[in-house]
Design an enzyme around this catalytic site. Structure first.
Site, PDB file in Angstrom:
ATOM      1  N   ASN A 106       0.803  -1.220   0.000  1.00  0.00           N
ATOM      2  CA  ASN A 106       0.000   0.000   0.000  1.00  0.00           C
ATOM      3  C   ASN A 106       0.842   1.279   0.000  1.00  0.00           C
ATOM      4  O   ASN A 106       0.289   2.373  -0.122  1.00  0.00           O
ATOM      5  CB  ASN A 106      -0.973   0.005   1.174  1.00  0.00           C
ATOM      6  CG  ASN A 106      -2.109  -0.963   0.953  1.00  0.00           C
ATOM      7  OD1 ASN A 106      -2.294  -1.476  -0.145  1.00  0.00           O
ATOM      8  ND2 ASN A 106      -2.868  -1.226   1.982  1.00  0.00           N
ATOM      9  N   TYR A 107       2.158   1.150   0.143  1.00  0.00           N
ATOM     10  CA  TYR A 107       3.058   2.300  -0.028  1.00  0.00           C
ATOM     11  C   TYR A 107       3.829   2.062  -1.318  1.00  0.00           C
ATOM     12  O   TYR A 107       5.043   1.995  -1.324  1.00  0.00           O
ATOM     13  CB  TYR A 107       4.038   2.431   1.134  1.00  0.00           C
ATOM     14  CG  TYR A 107       3.409   2.497   2.502  1.00  0.00           C
ATOM     15  CD1 TYR A 107       2.195   3.126   2.726  1.00  0.00           C
ATOM     16  CD2 TYR A 107       4.057   1.940   3.592  1.00  0.00           C
ATOM     17  CE1 TYR A 107       1.644   3.189   3.993  1.00  0.00           C
ATOM     18  CE2 TYR A 107       3.512   2.008   4.869  1.00  0.00           C
ATOM     19  CZ  TYR A 107       2.305   2.628   5.055  1.00  0.00           C
ATOM     20  OH  TYR A 107       1.771   2.693   6.309  1.00  0.00           O
TER      21      TYR A 107
END
Length: 193
Positions: free
Chosen positions: A135-136
């Site tokens: 998610n990053y």
């Protein structure tokens, strides 16, 4: 803080502002950032922590977010769901640097600082592979043009995000999305049946 308050806070709106602010999709400020992530398997040494501290002073607006692991999260097996980062990790780190001014020189200064900081962290974080949090999304790990990476190309980032689960995700995607409709620069690739 409620979910709505959190969403408003992170969207840069006042937490108790009128509802029409939610409907106004224009960006209120221009803010740039570069982010990377790591997972830690052993406590960072005192020397490592001092080095981190010293490097944080080099950037105008750095930030580190530590997300602890363990407890119930470690009870789920690494291969039970796509997200593999479980029992062997102490915490996950998100490294960030922010800037407000436009311009290639300012952007390069901050992006280069982040890349140097990430290299410094190598001895203190997971290895083989150096894990990253999906998610990053970190395009420095590799990327494809229009989501058309081959299996071997996508392995560069896929194994860091999904470890051994990457291969299974490729099989699932190939079965349910053989035409690779759902894709991005770091998507799971499809392979012929």
């Amino acid at each position: 803080m409620s979910w709505i308050q959190s969403a408003l806070y992170f969207a840069d709106f006042p937490a108790n502002g009128p509802v029409n602010l939610l409907l106004n999709r224009t960006q209120m400020t221009t803010r740039f950032f570069k982010a990377k992530s790591d997972f830690v398997t052993e406590p960072v040494s005192e020397t490592g922590l001092k080095g981190i501290w010293n490097r944080l002073y080099e950037a105008d607006e750095p930030q580190i977010i530590l997300s602890p692991y363990g407890g119930r999260i470690s009870e789920i097996g690494e291969s039970e769901i796509p997200y593999p980062h479980r029992d062997r990790y102490i915490y996950e780190i998100q490294h960030l640097v922010y800037w407000d001014k436009e311009g290639i020189d300012v952007a390069n200064k901050n992006i280069n600082w982040m890349r140097r900081f990430y290299r410094y962290m190598a001895p203190y974080v997971s290895k083989s592979p150096r894990a990253a949090y999906i998610n990053y999304r970190d395009l420095d790990l590799g990327q494809s043009r229009n989501g058309t990476a081959t299996y071997s190309q996508a392995r560069a980032w896929g194994v860091k995000y999904f470890n051994k689960n990457f291969k299974k995700l490729v099989q699932v995607k190939s079965k349910f999305d053989p035409d690779n409709f759902f894709r991005n620069e770091q998507s799971i690739p499809t392979v012929p049946a």
